[in-house]
Design an enzyme around this catalytic site. Sequence first.
Site, short mmCIF file in Angstrom:
data_model
loop_
_atom_site.label_atom_id
_atom_site.label_comp_id
_atom_site.label_asym_id
_atom_site.label_seq_id
_atom_site.Cartn_x
_atom_site.Cartn_y
_atom_site.Cartn_z
N LYS A 202 0.84 -1.21 0.00
CA LYS A 202 0.00 0.00 0.00
C LYS A 202 0.87 1.26 0.00
CE LYS A 202 -2.96 3.22 0.93
NZ LYS A 202 -4.01 3.70 0.08
N CYS A 256 -2.53 11.26 1.01
CA CYS A 256 -1.94 9.95 0.70
C CYS A 256 -0.51 10.09 0.18
CB CYS A 256 -2.80 9.24 -0.33
SG CYS A 256 -4.52 9.17 0.17
N1 SAJ Z 1 0.06 14.81 -9.10
C1 SAJ Z 1 1.07 15.38 -9.85
N2 SAJ Z 1 1.45 14.79 -11.01
C2 SAJ Z 1 0.87 13.62 -11.45
C3 SAJ Z 1 -0.15 13.03 -10.68
C4 SAJ Z 1 -0.55 13.64 -9.51
O1 SAJ Z 1 1.63 16.44 -9.50
O2 SAJ Z 1 1.29 13.14 -12.51
C5 SAJ Z 1 -0.34 15.41 -7.82
C6 SAJ Z 1 -1.80 15.85 -7.76
O3 SAJ Z 1 -1.95 17.14 -8.30
C7 SAJ Z 1 -2.04 15.82 -6.26
C8 SAJ Z 1 -1.21 14.63 -5.79
O4 SAJ Z 1 -0.27 14.41 -6.81
O5 SAJ Z 1 -1.55 16.99 -5.62
C9 SAJ Z 1 -1.99 13.37 -5.47
O6 SAJ Z 1 -2.99 13.12 -6.42
P1 SAJ Z 1 -3.36 11.67 -7.02
O7 SAJ Z 1 -4.51 11.81 -7.93
O8 SAJ Z 1 -2.13 11.04 -7.58
O9 SAJ Z 1 -3.70 10.77 -5.77
P2 SAJ Z 1 -4.67 10.84 -4.45
O10 SAJ Z 1 -3.81 11.28 -3.32
O11 SAJ Z 1 -5.93 11.59 -4.69
O12 SAJ Z 1 -5.05 9.28 -4.27
C10 SAJ Z 1 -4.00 8.29 -4.17
C11 SAJ Z 1 -4.30 7.13 -5.14
N3 SAJ Z 1 -3.10 6.31 -5.26
C12 SAJ Z 1 -2.56 5.99 -6.45
O13 SAJ Z 1 -3.01 6.35 -7.51
C13 SAJ Z 1 -1.33 5.11 -6.40
C14 SAJ Z 1 -5.48 6.33 -4.61
O14 SAJ Z 1 -5.67 5.17 -5.41
C15 SAJ Z 1 -5.24 5.89 -3.15
O15 SAJ Z 1 -6.36 5.19 -2.63
C16 SAJ Z 1 -5.06 7.14 -2.33
O16 SAJ Z 1 -3.91 7.84 -2.83
C17 SAJ Z 1 -4.89 6.72 -0.87
O17 SAJ Z 1 -5.87 6.84 -0.09
O18 SAJ Z 1 -3.83 6.19 -0.51
#
Ligand code: SAJ
Length: 414
Positions: A202, A256
């Site tokens: 995880k 996360c």
């Molecule tokens: N972000 C970037 N560049 C990217 C992708 C995201 O800068 O290419 C940034 C986003 O703007 C944001 C952050 O990363 O600030 C996180 O966004 P996210 O959409 O990647 O993820 P979360 O935090 O909303 O959700 C994640 C998910 N994990 C993965 O995709 C591996 C989700 O499936 C998990 O359930 C969740 O974390 C959790 O609860 O752990």
Amino acid sequence: MKLTVIGLGYIGLPTALLFASKNVDVVGVDVNESVVNKLNNGQLHIEENGMEELLVQSLDSKKFKASTTVEEADYYIIAVPTPHLEDNSCDVSYLKSAVEKLQGVIKKGDTVIVESTIAPRTTEDVVQPMIESYGFEVGKDVYLAHCPERVLPGKIIHEMVHNNRIIGGITDACTKKAIDLYKVLVQGKLLETKASTAEMSKLMENTYRDVNIALANELVKISDTLKVDALDVIKLANEHPRVNIHLPGPGVGGHCLAVDPYFIVASDEKNAQIISKSRAINNSMPSFVIEKVNEIMKSIKGKKITVLGLTYKGNIDDIRESPALDIYHELKLKSEFEVVAQDSHVHLDWVENDIEKALNDSDLALVLTDHNEYKNISVEVLSAMKNKVIFDTKNIVNSDDSVTYYNFNNIYEI
Ligand code: SAJ
């Protein structure tokens, strides 16, 4: 089958309601009395697509009720928050208090499942000894497993049913017991493993993303020094069949990606080198953006900045650990400029909801979140600006020639 879910937040509540929709008798437990009362009256305290219908259904069918006390059941799912402490280690105080509530309630044959995100070995080193101190042998009298969730906010109800799920028991018998519960609900694969492997998997999922975003952010900084078009580099490199550079941005937010990697770092600081450095790189992005904002403002002799977007990602209302919020506060407190924040998803008295009003007389539109409404800001809306300059850190705005447009592809031109 009877299930008690402890913690009725973003994960615990949908979990409880989905099991209730599968005919399981569910008691949802929360320490917050007003949350419990609201839910029993059919009102939600958090928003999530499809959850209201589920709540109404499960109250009508009498398969779900909320309570402030833990009730006897066959299965107990713990879904309480595990924030990080000041030294970045995992704060297990809510988890421990949830397990304490099981004393005197659990009986032989019951199964306890931790869904909260935890540092590696927590199920074995923290939860197991607590349960054994109540007089049960784990794996023989009572079963214990870690089954992390992986759902994406906004898609929780769908993903909770359809995602593959890791089921990590302390013993094989524990894994089997947990499988018996999740197979009632989950249509994805149920992946059997050990508790410590489940915990680390995880954490590594979110760490993988964090590290790859750091790589993209580092590329942006290097490209700025070398006058290279960073976004074009990513686009072209990703045409390779085995390359997937992530998207750069103003930093990484949410509860996360911005938190989980620290649990690994705190567990083995000496070896967690890339993980720790990646966190630092992503945390440095707000200052990098502010530096560029100052350069733009100097070059146009500007006075007013409009921050577009405060949430940690687009089209949601969550501002937890949001880098956009940090950038706004830093500019507001420390810069000489007038700074206005606009976000139609955030309802706070200092946040403007209307884009046109927020842009009135502004010299710079600073896009920090990829909300849909920023994609096609019209010429009329932009005409309210004094200087039509956009700095788009999310690379989403479709601009035309009437605007001076900067993103991470051309910041070296400032
Ligand atoms: N972000 C970037 N560049 C990217 C992708 C995201 O800068 O290419 C940034 C986003 O703007 C944001 C952050 O990363 O600030 C996180 O966004 P996210 O959409 O990647 O993820 P979360 O935090 O909303 O959700 C994640 C998910 N994990 C993965 O995709 C591996 C989700 O499936 C998990 O359930 C969740 O974390 C959790 O609860 O752990």
